[in-house]
Design a protein around this motif. Structure first.
Motif, PDB file in Angstrom:
ATOM      1  N   LYS A 159      -4.124  19.197  46.366  1.00  0.00           N
ATOM      2  CA  LYS A 159      -3.339  19.094  47.601  1.00  0.00           C
ATOM      3  C   LYS A 159      -1.946  18.532  47.340  1.00  0.00           C
ATOM      4  O   LYS A 159      -0.967  18.948  47.966  1.00  0.00           O
ATOM      5  CB  LYS A 159      -4.080  18.243  48.626  1.00  0.00           C
ATOM      6  N   SER A 160      -1.843  17.599  46.403  1.00  0.00           N
ATOM      7  CA  SER A 160      -0.532  16.998  46.116  1.00  0.00           C
ATOM      8  C   SER A 160       0.411  17.982  45.442  1.00  0.00           C
ATOM      9  O   SER A 160       1.636  17.908  45.612  1.00  0.00           O
ATOM     10  CB  SER A 160      -0.714  15.753  45.246  1.00  0.00           C
ATOM     11  N   GLU A 176      -7.656  16.053  45.750  1.00  0.00           N
ATOM     12  CA  GLU A 176      -6.422  15.344  46.101  1.00  0.00           C
ATOM     13  C   GLU A 176      -5.285  15.756  45.177  1.00  0.00           C
ATOM     14  O   GLU A 176      -4.127  15.880  45.608  1.00  0.00           O
ATOM     15  CB  GLU A 176      -6.647  13.827  46.036  1.00  0.00           C
ATOM     16  N   THR A 177      -5.593  15.976  43.915  1.00  0.00           N
ATOM     17  CA  THR A 177      -4.576  16.467  42.979  1.00  0.00           C
ATOM     18  C   THR A 177      -4.085  17.849  43.396  1.00  0.00           C
ATOM     19  O   THR A 177      -2.881  18.126  43.410  1.00  0.00           O
ATOM     20  CB  THR A 177      -5.139  16.518  41.548  1.00  0.00           C
TER      21      THR A 177
END
Length: 393
Positions: A170-171, A167-168
């Motif tokens: 992708k962000s 998720e990091t």
């Protein structure tokens, strides 16, 4: 497709704008030893610096130097703990917390101090070290789930339940060239058994420790493969973390490093390159005795090349030419003075090593709270003003 398919299927939804693509081109061009539009710039920031920076520049509580200055690359850290487990809290009050981590290390984090203290190690004999069986490097929890892990959670700050690594990634992907990262064998041993035991056992039992190092090397090579696969094509580069030296010399002989540590650094770098990733090696201290080895391995840039360990970017460029990529080396101790004239001479002097490319501007380690917000602001402006090609200052 790799063993982790979900992220790869979502990649097309993570569009990059022209500015991000230009940063990626800038990094790749520089690390190909050609001149991009300007010298790339980024850094590693302590949480304590970010707090001071916000206060000094009167910025909001969510201000982030990577976004504020639109820096050129950023690194991410998955769960590299040998054992995937939550921190075991041994003590906690308003002043400190003591935990046992997935390295089996007992760490004391005093909230008023910048870095944690290693108190003890679960693995305290070479026999216990030889008997260890690490958790699966391909376990999805390392990359896709939130959880405690030592490297992300216990440093200049203290964080429980670090967010899912993917998720990091992708962000950050739409806005920066994103690097994954992995530690190498000595960095693992420092956390697993402590530097004293590590050096003592290498001296007393070099062959036995060599076998352990090879097992650890295979583990982290597999972690690197799993991490790159889990990212599903969203990574642009890879950092290998590994301190094998101090201010004056190496922790052990160069020949021992070449026999046991170097092959695994080489294997990780080759795998990352096979996936089209730029590779930066971060190793503190005076690594001059093995710089030629890193060059032959094919590392794209060395970091941080500490000025305090008597390394100098201009001299290194003269010695190695454009066989060596340089990432860092701007003397943080000069930054800490806040003296604009000293800082200007330091920044412009190091920028001269960027002639012909092959140079990323950063500090010679990381930016801590001894550096004021105004000073870092001034440094970025200097690099942006004078770091445009063709260099002329």
């Amino acid at each position: 497709m790799g063993m982790f398919d979900t992220v790869g299927n979502e990649k097309t939804n993570l569009k990059r704008n022209a500015n991000t693509l230009q940063k990626l081109k800038r990094m790749r061009t520089a690390l190909s030893h050609c001149e991009p539009d300007r010298v790339p710039i980024s850094d590693f920031f302590w949480g304590s610096f970010i707090k001071r920076w916000r206060k000094d520049l009167e910025l909001p509580d969510d201000a982030n130097p990577y976004y504020y200055y639109d820096l050129d690359w950023i690194v991410t850290v998955p769960n590299m703990d040998p054992f995937i487990r939550s921190f075991e809290t041994l003590k906690e009050d308003s002043e400190e917390v003591v935990v046992k981590t997935g390295f089996g290390a007992i760490l004391r984090k005093k909230f008023s101090s910048p870095m944690p203290e290693f108190v003890d190690f679960e693995t305290d004999t070479i026999e216990k070290l030889e008997a260890l069986e690490f958790d699966d490097p391909f376990d999805r929890r390392r990359y896709f789930e939130a959880g405690d892990n030592q490297i992300a959670g216990v440093g200049d700050g203290f964080e429980r339940n670090s967010p899912p690594w993917v998720e990091t990634v992708k962000s950050l992907h739409p806005d920066f060239p994103v690097f994954g990262s992995i530690i190498e064998c000595n960095e693992c041993l420092t956390r697993l058994i402590g530097p004293e035991n590590n050096m003592l056992w290498i001296g007393m039992h070099p062959d036995r420790m060599g076998k352990v190092i090879n097992r650890i090397g295979q583990f982290y090579l597999n972690c690197a493969k799993a991490q790159i696969d889990a990212a599903g094509g969203l990574l642009d580069g890879f950092v290998i973390w590994g301190d094998v030296a101090y201010r004056n010399n190496m922790f052990f002989s160069p020949d021992y490093w070449r026999a046991y540590f170097k092959p695994w650094v080489k294997a990780i770098a080759e795998y990352a390159h096979s996936k089209g990733l730029m590779v930066i090696y971060h190793g503190c201290g005076n690594v001059s005795k093995i710089l030629e080895d890193y060059i032959k391995i094919g590392i794209d840039a060395m970091n941080p090349l500490e000025a305090k360990a008597d390394l100098d970017a201009v001299e290194l460029r003269q010695q190695y030419g454009h066989r060596l990529g340089i990432c860092g080396n701007s003397n943080i101790q000069i930054w800490e003075t806040g003296d604009k004239e000293l800082i200007r001479r330091e920044v412009l002097g190091k920028l001269s090593a960027a002639q012909g490319g092959g140079y990323i501007f950063q500090s010679d380690h990381s930016v801590a709270s001894n550096v004021s917000g105004q000073t870092y602001d001034y440094i970025v402006k200097l690099v942006r003003e004078h770091g445009r090609y063709p260099l002329n200052f």
